[in-house]
Design an enzyme around this catalytic site. Structure first.
Site, mmCIF file in Angstrom:
data_model
loop_
_atom_site.group_PDB
_atom_site.id
_atom_site.type_symbol
_atom_site.label_atom_id
_atom_site.label_comp_id
_atom_site.label_asym_id
_atom_site.label_seq_id
_atom_site.Cartn_x
_atom_site.Cartn_y
_atom_site.Cartn_z
ATOM 1 N N ARG A 274 0.992 -1.203 0.213
ATOM 2 C CA ARG A 274 0.224 0.376 -0.037
ATOM 3 C C ARG A 274 0.555 0.586 -0.141
ATOM 4 N NH1 ARG A 274 -2.187 0.472 5.515
ATOM 5 N NH2 ARG A 274 -0.954 2.276 5.433
ATOM 6 N N HIS A 278 -3.278 4.582 4.408
ATOM 7 C CA HIS A 278 -4.614 3.369 4.748
ATOM 8 C C HIS A 278 -6.267 4.328 3.915
ATOM 9 C CE1 HIS A 278 -7.774 0.809 6.501
ATOM 10 N NE2 HIS A 278 -8.112 1.619 7.071
ATOM 11 N N TYR A 287 3.549 4.605 11.676
ATOM 12 C CA TYR A 287 4.073 3.070 12.089
ATOM 13 C C TYR A 287 4.909 2.770 10.651
ATOM 14 C CZ TYR A 287 0.131 3.321 9.053
ATOM 15 O OH TYR A 287 -0.502 3.181 7.622
#
Length: 379
Positions: A274, A278, A287
């Site tokens: 990705r 998100h 993160y």
């Protein structure tokens, strides 16, 4: 099985279990390959259909532009939220192109691009994320189930439709898409179990993009791969390079054909990444590090396919420009459609919830109608 004692106080023993304990099938053929299957950059690429590769390329370019435009619309307030599939376009496009018109696609909330590649109007694909309407399109007309925001709940639905089609004698396959995070949900396991027991004509595509929001895969499972989970349910597991559009299409097409001829379900794990956060509400820098993202940019699905096509003389600068121009045309039409203010009717809240409204819904609808009428009279 309880421990039994031999007569005379002899040592305890365990009798041989009955035949039911034995494996119903040989597990070896169900196990995925040790490494993700690839086509581009290998000898297998020579056998790939040039027409298919060019179509995949055009859809990848259009998909990347679609993701960028939809993300921009969130910043303009035209979309409430958008979960980008940038970097995962090979999975999205291959899923759409591997199906026949009569088949069904069961997407997650991140799979708007798969719906568009299947032929859905780009504006309709974003209607749910805009908050205007229940779905934005007729699922039966397009053979695309509603975009599913709850994780993995679309998977049992896909199994149910596929099983029903098989009972009716319809030549239909369901392809259900889910992320790696969805494999930690109970619906995932229940769907696989029912699909395998019923030998339902369904294909499960797991897009392993590395993170369930901020949770890395290593904190979700200790399995060798997500594809290995298939053997526990009695179906084949396939592991494929999710950025290799030709490989993903081949593996999906094989699984769809297998399901159509009565071979049962398949679980496919596409290893991808990705590239964006998100959603537009997420800060991915909290993160993951940028160096990791950059490493994956070198394995970009568009770049991989473009290199293959140019080296084989199937794509030149004019072809690259034509694909980009077509993508820009789509983006302009998407902007125009999303910039038009929708005409909203509060009473639509009660439409299409049930085939026949319940007494509670009728009561609520009447209450809202009375409030709207009173508000209108006050003006």
């Amino acid at each position: 099985m309880t421990v039994q004692e031999l007569p005379g106080g002899a040592a305890a023993y365990r009798p041989t279990p009955p035949p039911a304990w034995k494996p119903r099938t040989d597990p070896a053929p169900l196990l995925p390959d040790p490494e993700p299957y690839r086509v581009l950059g290998t000898d297998a690429a020579a056998g790939a259909d040039p027409e298919l590769l060019l179509r995949l390329y055009a859809e990848l370019v259009r998909g990347r532009r679609y993701n960028a435009q939809a993300t921009a619309l969130t910043k303009q307030g035209r979309l409430a939220v958008y979960p980008s599939s940038s970097g995962q376009e090979a999975c999205e496009v291959a899923a759409a192109l591997a199906l026949e018109e009569r088949d069904w696609l069961f997407p997650s909330y991140r799979d708007t691009l798969a719906a568009v590649a299947r032929g859905l109007d780009p504006v309709q694909a974003l209607t749910l994320l805009r908050g205007d309407w229940h779905t934005g399109y007729d699922p039966h007309e397009h053979r695309i189930a509603p975009l599913c925001t709850p994780l993995a709940t679309q998977l049992p639905h896909a199994v149910g439709l596929a099983h029903a089609a098989r009972l009716k004698g319809d030549d239909v396959v369901a392809l259900a898409m889910v992320g790696d995070g969805g494999t930690s949900e109970g619906d995932f396991h229940e769907a696989l179990n029912f699909a395998a027991v019923w030998q339902a004509p369904v294909v499960f595509l797991v897009q392993n993009n590395g993170f369930a929001i901020s949770v890395p895969l290593a904190k979700q499972t200790a399995a060798p791969s997500l594809a290995h989970k298939a053997v526990g349910y009695g179906m084949p597991g396939r592991l494929v390079d999710g950025n290799d559009a030709a490989a993903v299409h081949e593996v999906l097409a094989d699984a769809v054909a297998r399901a159509r001829r009565g071979g049962g379900p398949t679980l496919i794990e596409a290893v991808t990444y990705r590239m964006d956060a998100h959603t537009n509400a997420d800060d991915a820098t909290r993160y993951r590090v940028e160096s990791e993202v950059e490493a994956w940019r070198a394995h970009d699905p568009i770049r991989l396919l473009e290199r293959e096509l140019t080296e084989r003389g199937l794509l030149d600068e004019d072809g690259i420009r034509a694909a980009a121009d077509a993508a820009e045309t789509m983006a302009a039409q998407l902007r125009e459609g999303m910039n038009a203010d929708p005409v909203l009717d509060p009473m639509d809240l009660f439409a299409h919830v049930y085939a026949e409204q319940t007494s509670q819904l009728r009561e609520q609808a009447a209450q809202l109608r009375a409030e709207l009428d009173a508000e209108g009279e006050a003006r």
